[in-house]
Design a protein around this motif. Structure first.
Motif, mmCIF file in Angstrom:
data_model
loop_
_atom_site.group_PDB
_atom_site.id
_atom_site.type_symbol
_atom_site.label_atom_id
_atom_site.label_comp_id
_atom_site.label_asym_id
_atom_site.label_seq_id
_atom_site.Cartn_x
_atom_site.Cartn_y
_atom_site.Cartn_z
ATOM 1 N N UNK A 247 0.778 -1.246 0.022
ATOM 2 C CA UNK A 247 0.109 -0.030 0.043
ATOM 3 C C UNK A 247 1.004 1.205 -0.074
ATOM 4 N N UNK B 139 4.224 0.883 1.316
ATOM 5 C CA UNK B 139 4.137 0.285 2.773
ATOM 6 C C UNK B 139 3.430 -1.011 2.799
ATOM 7 N N UNK B 140 4.313 -2.020 3.370
ATOM 8 C CA UNK B 140 3.796 -3.257 3.512
ATOM 9 C C UNK B 140 3.137 -3.805 4.914
ATOM 10 N N UNK B 141 2.119 -4.132 4.942
ATOM 11 C CA UNK B 141 1.447 -4.510 6.213
ATOM 12 C C UNK B 141 2.162 -5.287 7.072
#
Ligand SMILES: Cc1ncc(C[n+]2csc(CCOP(=O)(O)OP(=O)(O)O)c2C)c(N)n1
Ligand code: SF4
Ligand code: SF4
Ligand code: SF4
Ligand SMILES: [Mg+2]
Lengths: 300, 93
Positions: free
Chosen positions: A5, A8-10
């Protein structure tokens, strides 16, 4: 898991991102309040649109202005969403059992009178399950500051009715509307002997901050009642789906009346929501009374 | 800004100016800062943070008067203002 996202990675922590992409001020930066917060616990558990974060900000800001030695400040909370405050402040703090924050705080103050003891808890905790402790601490003029966040229900456990739920209030345990008469927290404190009583909604944040500051400096039992949105437990059942809807309600219904007779400040589901400083008087505290009595007894 | 009567010391008054910092990853998108900023400095953004919320963004940077209301109202410790030397542009409202 590998959901991406905006880069940015969860499945990565903020620290891993920082390592990989470097420091980004808008993401890894710090807030001026961070030195008073246990930032490793942020984000807090409170719902989006909950007023508790604002109540905490106003308290921390007032505490900083009061220039107390922070090593001598203790925050005591009971159980509930509001009770989580004790776990977020970077101060000596105690998360006590449900309704018992005030007896715990009383013990702390009597054991070490040099401490500044602040109770920060919810309406359900302080005046429903813990109601008796509340009135007796006020009656004794115990030297503590009580900050009571009133959201008219038991937020944490699913929005049940409590002693502050207005008549007609729809909650999970009053689906047809509450038919019990509620306590008026400010009037209860005033009638029981509190020397400082003020009420503000979180929308009136500057005034709230000032009142907390005054309460902290006041010797004796001081109460600040904070009216705060609980969209999850209470708001959504009263056409206030979001916290912002409740702030609009405060904006429309809030009436500032300093020195108002606390008995005339009852809160309903509609009509004026009276705010302001209701009580500010001087009276010897519990400890002063005790030393005075002791000195008299020893003279005889 | 419009005055109904021009204050006598208008030339001496320095309106403080602020720079807004937003910690996007902390924001839960409640919109309080946007709604109650007296200078309409902020607006919702299309950006989405890791938790799926839309943080605000600054749309009128030079209008900020550093009043600090957004900082005090934000329930997430996600926005703050830094007072600066800059000049405020007071838009007609
Ligand atoms: C002795 C005991 N009874 C009941 C509970 C369940 N319980 C947890 S939080 C809570 C209500 C808290 O309400 P309030 O103080 O208003 O806090 P809020 O969540 O609204 O901020 C209750 C009844 C408990 N933890 N302990
Ligand atoms: S349940 Fe209510 S009081 Fe608890 S965090 Fe959510 S909005 Fe706040
Ligand atoms: S400091 Fe005041 S003027 Fe500046 S963005 Fe925040 S609320 Fe608006
Ligand atoms: S007040 Fe805070 S949490 Fe709410 S939208 Fe603004 S920055 Fe985000
Ligand atoms: Mg409650």
């Amino acid at each position: 898991m590998g959901i991406e996202m905006q880069g940015y990675r969860l499945d990565k922590t903020m620290e891993q991102h920082e390592e990989a992409e470097g420091w980004v001020d808008e993401i890894h930066g710090t807030h001026p309040m961070d030195d008073l917060l246990r930032t490793d616990r942020l984000p807090h558990i409170w719902c989006p649109g909950c007023g508790l974060g604002t109540a905490l900000t106003c308290f921390l800001s007032a505490l900083r202005k009061s220039k107390f030695d922070l090593d001598k400040v203790v925050v005591v909370s009971g159980i509930g969403c509001t009770g989580r405050v004790a776990g977020y402040v970077r101060l000596d703090s105690f998360h006590t059992t449900h309704g018992r924050a005030i007896p715990f705080a009383t013990g702390l103050k009597l054991g070490n009178p040099a401490l500044k003891v602040v109770v920060f808890s919810g309406d359900g905790d302080l005046v429903t399950i813990g109601g008796n402790h509340f009135i007796h601490a006020a009656r004794r003029n115990m030297d503590i500051t009580v900050i009571c966040v009133n959201n008219f229900n038991y937020g944490m456990t699913g929005g049940q009715a409590g002693a502050t739920t207005p008549v007609g209030g729809v909650t999970s345990t009053s689906p047809y509307g509450n038919y019990e008469y509620p306590f008026n927290v400010s009037a209860l404190a005033a009638a029981s002997g509190a020397v400082y009583v003020a009420r503000w909604t979180v929308l009136h944040a500057r005034r709230l901050e000032r009142s907390i500051h005054e309460a902290l400096l006041k010797p004796g039992f001081s109460l600040v009642e904070i009216i705060s949105p609980c969209p999850t437990g209470f708001g959504r059942r009263h056409k206030q789906r979001e916290g912002l809807d409740t702030l609009h309600y405060y904006h429309e219904h809030g009436v500032i009346k300093h020195g108002a007779d606390p008995r005339e400040t009852d809160i309903g589901l509609s009509g004026a929501l009276v705010e302001g400083k209701f009580v500010d008087l001087d009276k010897p505290t519990f400890l002063e009374q005790r030393s005075r009595r002791l000195a008299q007894a020893l003279e005889k | 800004m419009k005055y109904w009567r021009e204050p006598l010391d208008l030339k001496d008054i320095r309106v403080p100016h602020g720079v807004i910092h937003i910690l996007k990853e902390r924001c839960k998108g409640c919109g309080w800062c946007i709604e109650y900023c007296p200078r309409d400095v902020l607006a919702p953004s299309d950006e989405i943070n890791t938790k799926g919320y839309h943080p605000p963004h600054v749309v009128q940077a030079d209008a900020c008067v550093s009043c600090g209301l957004c900082e005090l109202l934000c329930p997430e410790f996600a926005i703050y203002v830094e007072e600066t030397e800059g000049e405020v542009v007071l838009y007609e409202r």
